[in-house]
Scaffold this motif. Structure first.
Motif, PDB file in Angstrom:
ATOM      1  N   ILE A  11     -59.139 -17.065 -33.240  1.00  0.00           N
ATOM      2  CA  ILE A  11     -58.377 -16.505 -34.576  1.00  0.00           C
ATOM      3  C   ILE A  11     -57.643 -15.219 -34.206  1.00  0.00           C
ATOM      4  N   GLY A  12     -58.447 -14.363 -33.573  1.00  0.00           N
ATOM      5  CA  GLY A  12     -57.882 -13.296 -32.772  1.00  0.00           C
ATOM      6  C   GLY A  12     -56.668 -13.639 -32.334  1.00  0.00           C
ATOM      7  N   ALA A  13     -56.570 -14.235 -31.387  1.00  0.00           N
ATOM      8  CA  ALA A  13     -55.554 -14.677 -30.504  1.00  0.00           C
ATOM      9  C   ALA A  13     -54.482 -14.921 -31.392  1.00  0.00           C
ATOM     10  N   THR A  14     -54.688 -16.141 -32.208  1.00  0.00           N
ATOM     11  CA  THR A  14     -53.356 -16.547 -32.996  1.00  0.00           C
ATOM     12  C   THR A  14     -52.852 -15.618 -34.133  1.00  0.00           C
ATOM     13  N   LEU A  19     -49.018 -11.319 -35.675  1.00  0.00           N
ATOM     14  CA  LEU A  19     -48.663  -9.916 -36.022  1.00  0.00           C
ATOM     15  C   LEU A  19     -47.496  -9.384 -34.919  1.00  0.00           C
ATOM     16  N   SER A  20     -47.730  -9.906 -33.863  1.00  0.00           N
ATOM     17  CA  SER A  20     -46.622  -9.496 -32.808  1.00  0.00           C
ATOM     18  C   SER A  20     -45.274  -9.743 -33.235  1.00  0.00           C
ATOM     19  N   SER A  21     -45.090 -10.957 -33.717  1.00  0.00           N
ATOM     20  CA  SER A  21     -43.747 -11.374 -34.402  1.00  0.00           C
ATOM     21  C   SER A  21     -43.460 -10.707 -35.597  1.00  0.00           C
ATOM     22  N   VAL A  26     -40.147  -5.541 -37.486  1.00  0.00           N
ATOM     23  CA  VAL A  26     -40.197  -4.004 -38.044  1.00  0.00           C
ATOM     24  C   VAL A  26     -39.431  -3.100 -36.880  1.00  0.00           C
ATOM     25  N   ALA A  27     -39.884  -3.417 -35.642  1.00  0.00           N
ATOM     26  CA  ALA A  27     -38.910  -2.809 -34.796  1.00  0.00           C
ATOM     27  C   ALA A  27     -37.393  -3.031 -34.609  1.00  0.00           C
ATOM     28  N   ARG A  28     -37.020  -4.276 -34.906  1.00  0.00           N
ATOM     29  CA  ARG A  28     -35.605  -4.499 -35.054  1.00  0.00           C
ATOM     30  C   ARG A  28     -34.966  -3.772 -36.138  1.00  0.00           C
ATOM     31  N   VAL A  29     -35.683  -3.531 -37.350  1.00  0.00           N
ATOM     32  CA  VAL A  29     -35.158  -3.123 -38.314  1.00  0.00           C
ATOM     33  C   VAL A  29     -34.981  -1.710 -37.908  1.00  0.00           C
ATOM     34  N   ARG A  30     -36.148  -0.842 -37.407  1.00  0.00           N
ATOM     35  CA  ARG A  30     -36.078   0.334 -36.982  1.00  0.00           C
ATOM     36  C   ARG A  30     -34.939   0.606 -36.102  1.00  0.00           C
ATOM     37  N   THR A  31     -34.808  -0.109 -34.862  1.00  0.00           N
ATOM     38  CA  THR A  31     -33.636  -0.319 -33.851  1.00  0.00           C
ATOM     39  C   THR A  31     -32.304  -0.139 -34.358  1.00  0.00           C
ATOM     40  N   LEU A  32     -32.046  -1.189 -35.363  1.00  0.00           N
ATOM     41  CA  LEU A  32     -30.801  -1.070 -35.911  1.00  0.00           C
ATOM     42  C   LEU A  32     -30.475   0.079 -37.055  1.00  0.00           C
ATOM     43  N   GLY A 152     -42.044 -11.451 -42.324  1.00  0.00           N
ATOM     44  CA  GLY A 152     -43.224 -10.874 -41.729  1.00  0.00           C
ATOM     45  C   GLY A 152     -44.501 -11.220 -42.108  1.00  0.00           C
ATOM     46  N   ARG A 153     -44.871 -11.131 -43.299  1.00  0.00           N
ATOM     47  CA  ARG A 153     -46.361 -11.449 -43.807  1.00  0.00           C
ATOM     48  C   ARG A 153     -46.476 -12.942 -43.482  1.00  0.00           C
ATOM     49  N   VAL A 154     -45.564 -13.865 -43.562  1.00  0.00           N
ATOM     50  CA  VAL A 154     -45.828 -15.202 -43.390  1.00  0.00           C
ATOM     51  C   VAL A 154     -46.312 -15.496 -42.029  1.00  0.00           C
ATOM     52  N   HIS A 155     -45.529 -14.667 -40.908  1.00  0.00           N
ATOM     53  CA  HIS A 155     -45.990 -14.871 -39.673  1.00  0.00           C
ATOM     54  C   HIS A 155     -47.424 -14.601 -39.179  1.00  0.00           C
ATOM     55  N   ALA A 156     -47.632 -13.299 -39.803  1.00  0.00           N
ATOM     56  CA  ALA A 156     -48.868 -12.993 -39.828  1.00  0.00           C
ATOM     57  C   ALA A 156     -50.077 -13.852 -40.258  1.00  0.00           C
ATOM     58  N   VAL A 157     -49.639 -14.324 -41.438  1.00  0.00           N
ATOM     59  CA  VAL A 157     -50.836 -15.394 -42.245  1.00  0.00           C
ATOM     60  C   VAL A 157     -50.643 -16.589 -41.707  1.00  0.00           C
TER      61      VAL A 157
END
Length: 171
Positions: A11-14, A19-21, A26-32, A152-157
């Motif tokens: 569960i932690g790995a998945t 979360l990394s996705s 988030v990083a892409r938005v910050r970069t742009l 974002g939240r969808v990927h985490a969930v």
């Protein structure tokens, strides 16, 4: 006991994958956002204060946050070859080699196209090139913000859900 530890690890790995996705979004938005701000500064410096391009690149190296500062550092490092290579080629190579920016091909091409005008035309033409590039990047930023908000939240969930699903199947 061992199966419980395995279940937690799965569960932690998945969850970490999900979360990394989300963090990449988030990083892409910050970069742009950072690129748009850097271009605004460059436009003001070149068109209003007539700051020489090498000096401006050095300023951006100091004032920009990573990964944008790494891009300008690559440009700065290659400026010594300006007699053998055009500024456009130096700029283009830096855009292509700064994978940390995580830009799409369209976004990368927008930055490359801006490099064609820098230091080559009068200030009004350079201002137009900056305005065009900024508008394009703002469009890409809005898309990235929408993707982050929706996905974002969808990927985490999903990451957590897949982990739970795999554990249920394995038990």
């Amino acid at each position: 006991m061992l199966s419980a530890v395995g279940a937690i690890l799965i569960i932690g790995a998945t969850a970490l994958i999900g979360l990394s996705s989300m963090w990449r979004m988030v990083a892409r938005v910050r970069t742009l956002s950072g690129l748009i701000a850097a271009l605004e500064t460059m436009k003001s410096e070149i068109c209003d204060r007539l700051t020489p391009l090498p000096e401006l690149i050095e300023q951006q190296c100091r004032e920009s946050d990573p990964p944008i500062s790494r891009f300008f550092q690559r440009v700065s490092a290659e400026l010594a070859t300006i007699g053998m290579r055009s500024f456009y080629l130096i700029w283009k190579t830096a855009v292509e080699r700064t994978s940390e920016l995580e830009l799409t091909e369209e976004e990368r091409q927008t930055l490359i196209d801006l490099g064609r005008s820098l230091g080559r035309y009068d200030t009004e033409q350079q201002r137009d090139a900056f305005v065009y590039a900024q508008r394009r990047l703002e469009t890409y930023l809005r898309r990235a913000e929408d993707e982050r908000a929706k996905g974002g939240r969808v990927h985490a969930v999903l990451g957590i859900s897949v982990g739970v699903f795999v554990v249920i199947i394995l038990l």
